[in-house]
Design a protein around this motif. Structure first.
Motif, PDB file in Angstrom:
ATOM      1  N   TRP A   1     -44.025 -22.416 -65.668  1.00 33.84           N
ATOM      2  CA  TRP A   1     -44.043 -23.116 -66.939  1.00 33.84           C
ATOM      3  C   TRP A   1     -45.417 -22.940 -67.605  1.00 33.84           C
ATOM      4  O   TRP A   1     -46.023 -23.889 -68.092  1.00 33.84           O
ATOM      5  CB  TRP A   1     -43.704 -24.602 -66.786  1.00 33.84           C
ATOM      6  CG  TRP A   1     -42.285 -24.873 -66.333  1.00 33.84           C
ATOM      7  CD1 TRP A   1     -41.806 -24.764 -65.050  1.00 33.84           C
ATOM      8  CD2 TRP A   1     -41.174 -25.273 -67.131  1.00 33.84           C
ATOM      9  NE1 TRP A   1     -40.477 -25.073 -65.018  1.00 33.84           N
ATOM     10  CE2 TRP A   1     -40.066 -25.402 -66.272  1.00 33.84           C
ATOM     11  CE3 TRP A   1     -41.032 -25.557 -68.491  1.00 33.84           C
ATOM     12  CZ2 TRP A   1     -38.803 -25.785 -66.732  1.00 33.84           C
ATOM     13  CZ3 TRP A   1     -39.774 -25.947 -68.943  1.00 33.84           C
ATOM     14  CH2 TRP A   1     -38.678 -26.063 -68.079  1.00 33.84           C
TER      15      TRP A   1
ATOM     16  N   ASP B   1     -42.512 -40.571 -61.161  1.00 32.57           N
ATOM     17  CA  ASP B   1     -42.382 -41.806 -61.918  1.00 32.57           C
ATOM     18  C   ASP B   1     -43.780 -42.374 -62.139  1.00 32.57           C
ATOM     19  O   ASP B   1     -44.271 -43.178 -61.360  1.00 32.57           O
ATOM     20  CB  ASP B   1     -41.499 -42.817 -61.172  1.00 32.57           C
ATOM     21  CG  ASP B   1     -41.289 -44.100 -61.962  1.00 32.57           C
ATOM     22  OD1 ASP B   1     -41.553 -44.090 -63.175  1.00 32.57           O
ATOM     23  OD2 ASP B   1     -40.891 -45.111 -61.352  1.00 32.57           O
TER      24      ASP B   1
ATOM     25  N   ALA C   1     -38.336 -35.335 -63.710  1.00 35.58           N
ATOM     26  CA  ALA C   1     -37.985 -36.757 -63.782  1.00 35.58           C
ATOM     27  C   ALA C   1     -37.445 -37.342 -62.483  1.00 35.58           C
ATOM     28  O   ALA C   1     -37.801 -38.468 -62.125  1.00 35.58           O
ATOM     29  CB  ALA C   1     -36.995 -36.991 -64.925  1.00 35.58           C
ATOM     30  N   PRO C   2     -36.603 -36.623 -61.715  1.00 37.14           N
ATOM     31  CA  PRO C   2     -36.093 -37.224 -60.483  1.00 37.14           C
ATOM     32  C   PRO C   2     -37.162 -37.413 -59.409  1.00 37.14           C
ATOM     33  O   PRO C   2     -36.926 -38.126 -58.432  1.00 37.14           O
ATOM     34  CB  PRO C   2     -35.041 -36.210 -60.012  1.00 37.14           C
ATOM     35  CG  PRO C   2     -34.697 -35.400 -61.209  1.00 37.14           C
ATOM     36  CD  PRO C   2     -35.959 -35.324 -61.997  1.00 37.14           C
TER      37      PRO C   2
ATOM     38  N   THR D   1     -47.015 -37.986 -69.793  1.00 44.95           N
ATOM     39  CA  THR D   1     -46.075 -37.787 -70.888  1.00 44.95           C
ATOM     40  C   THR D   1     -45.973 -36.298 -71.193  1.00 44.95           C
ATOM     41  O   THR D   1     -46.858 -35.507 -70.845  1.00 44.95           O
ATOM     42  CB  THR D   1     -46.527 -38.541 -72.151  1.00 44.95           C
ATOM     43  OG1 THR D   1     -47.834 -38.092 -72.538  1.00 44.95           O
ATOM     44  CG2 THR D   1     -46.567 -40.046 -71.900  1.00 44.95           C
TER      45      THR D   1
ATOM     46  N   ALA E   1     -39.845 -32.002 -68.527  1.00 41.54           N
ATOM     47  CA  ALA E   1     -39.795 -33.417 -68.179  1.00 41.54           C
ATOM     48  C   ALA E   1     -38.529 -33.747 -67.399  1.00 41.54           C
ATOM     49  O   ALA E   1     -38.570 -34.497 -66.412  1.00 41.54           O
ATOM     50  CB  ALA E   1     -39.879 -34.262 -69.446  1.00 41.54           C
ATOM     51  N   ALA E   2     -37.416 -33.169 -67.826  1.00 42.77           N
ATOM     52  CA  ALA E   2     -36.155 -33.415 -67.134  1.00 42.77           C
ATOM     53  C   ALA E   2     -36.175 -32.834 -65.724  1.00 42.77           C
ATOM     54  O   ALA E   2     -35.608 -33.426 -64.796  1.00 42.77           O
ATOM     55  CB  ALA E   2     -35.005 -32.824 -67.942  1.00 42.77           C
ATOM     56  N   ARG E   3     -36.831 -31.703 -65.569  1.00 44.39           N
ATOM     57  CA  ARG E   3     -36.916 -31.076 -64.244  1.00 44.39           C
ATOM     58  C   ARG E   3     -37.690 -31.955 -63.266  1.00 44.39           C
ATOM     59  O   ARG E   3     -37.358 -32.032 -62.080  1.00 44.39           O
ATOM     60  CB  ARG E   3     -37.605 -29.709 -64.382  1.00 44.39           C
ATOM     61  CG  ARG E   3     -37.761 -28.926 -63.082  1.00 44.39           C
ATOM     62  CD  ARG E   3     -36.440 -28.424 -62.590  1.00 44.39           C
ATOM     63  NE  ARG E   3     -36.565 -27.598 -61.403  1.00 44.39           N
ATOM     64  CZ  ARG E   3     -35.895 -27.819 -60.275  1.00 44.39           C
ATOM     65  NH1 ARG E   3     -35.070 -28.847 -60.178  1.00 44.39           N
ATOM     66  NH2 ARG E   3     -36.047 -27.006 -59.241  1.00 44.39           N
TER      67      ARG E   3
ATOM     68  N   GLU F   1     -41.129 -26.054 -74.229  1.00 46.70           N
ATOM     69  CA  GLU F   1     -39.899 -26.607 -73.665  1.00 46.70           C
ATOM     70  C   GLU F   1     -40.218 -27.879 -72.881  1.00 46.70           C
ATOM     71  O   GLU F   1     -39.787 -28.075 -71.752  1.00 46.70           O
ATOM     72  CB  GLU F   1     -39.223 -25.569 -72.779  1.00 46.70           C
ATOM     73  CG  GLU F   1     -38.835 -24.298 -73.537  1.00 46.70           C
ATOM     74  CD  GLU F   1     -38.204 -23.240 -72.638  1.00 46.70           C
ATOM     75  OE1 GLU F   1     -37.943 -23.539 -71.456  1.00 46.70           O
ATOM     76  OE2 GLU F   1     -37.972 -22.130 -73.126  1.00 46.70           O
TER      77      GLU F   1
ATOM     78  N   ALA G   1     -39.255 -30.955 -73.128  1.00 45.13           N
ATOM     79  CA  ALA G   1     -38.138 -31.811 -72.730  1.00 45.13           C
ATOM     80  C   ALA G   1     -37.479 -31.302 -71.455  1.00 45.13           C
ATOM     81  O   ALA G   1     -37.114 -32.092 -70.569  1.00 45.13           O
ATOM     82  CB  ALA G   1     -37.122 -31.906 -73.865  1.00 45.13           C
ATOM     83  N   ALA G   2     -37.326 -29.991 -71.354  1.00 42.52           N
ATOM     84  CA  ALA G   2     -36.718 -29.418 -70.156  1.00 42.52           C
ATOM     85  C   ALA G   2     -37.625 -29.591 -68.946  1.00 42.52           C
ATOM     86  O   ALA G   2     -37.151 -29.875 -67.830  1.00 42.52           O
ATOM     87  CB  ALA G   2     -36.412 -27.935 -70.390  1.00 42.52           C
TER      88      ALA G   2
END
Length: 202
Positions: free
Chosen positions: A126, A175, A171-172, A180, A167-169, A162, A164-165
């Motif tokens: 990334w 925390d 996120a699990p 941000t 962050a989604a990767r 990218e 948002a992608a």
């Protein structure tokens, strides 16, 4: 997964350390050398098990025989915040979920022992915005050994086209409200609370 430390890279260790000291108004402590990758660093404690390192290629070290971590082989230009490193309790398990982070490499410096995921090409995915994964072995950790400088990490922004992608990767697994993600050119930016108030480090 939790923040362990931040890495500021430069063409030389002196320039990387000067960049941090000018931005934050504090003095970095001595670090050490990483024989496996031919690099060296200086350190700043951030409290609560976190720290910051200025890092660069060690000109006195032999070539490591593989790509250096954090893409330091190709590092040119002004020093900048280059990497964020997150601590995991089980590196193998973390890599099963996030294989793009790299391959596990065993490392040591003095009595410190750790394993770190390092991509074969050195640079993190990334565009360098993906976190590096680290697992410390034993109780020894740099942060408690560093002088109290009155600095704390308040926020870390990860910019990427990218975002948002990315962050989604993560996120699990991550925390931490301090982290941000924002759409933009690949870059890291941190806000550090210092004795003289908040300072931005890029």
């Amino acid at each position: 997964m939790e923040i362990d430390h931040l890495g500021v890279a430069g063409e030389t260790l002196e320039s990387a350390a000067a960049h941090v000291e000018a931005a934050l108004g504090v003095t970095l402590a001595a670090g050490g050398r990483h024989a496996r990758f031919g690099t060296w660093n200086r350190l700043l404690g951030l409290g609560a098990g976190e720290y910051l390192e200025a890092i660069a290629v060690d000109p006195a070290a032999p070539a490591p025989g593989r790509a250096r971590w954090f893409g330091l082989d190709a590092r040119t230009g002004a020093p900048r915040l280059q990497a964020w490193i997150v601590r995991v309790p089980d590196l193998d398990r973390a890599l099963a979920a996030l294989p793009e982070a790299g391959e596990p490499v065993a490392l040591e410096r003095g009595d410190l022992r750790w394993r770190m995921a390092v991509p074969e090409a050195g640079a993190l995915p990334w565009d360098g915005c993906f976190p590096a994964l680290i697992e410390w072995e034993g109780a020894a950790h740099p942060a408690p050994r560093l002088p109290e400088a009155g600095c704390r990490l308040a926020a870390l922004e990860v910019a990427h086209p990218e975002a948002a992608a990315l962050a989604a990767r993560l996120a699990p697994h991550l925390d931490d409200p301090r982290v941000t993600f924002a759409a933009g050119a690949p870059a890291l930016s941190a806000v550090i609370e210092t004795p003289d108030g908040p300072r931005r480090l890029v």
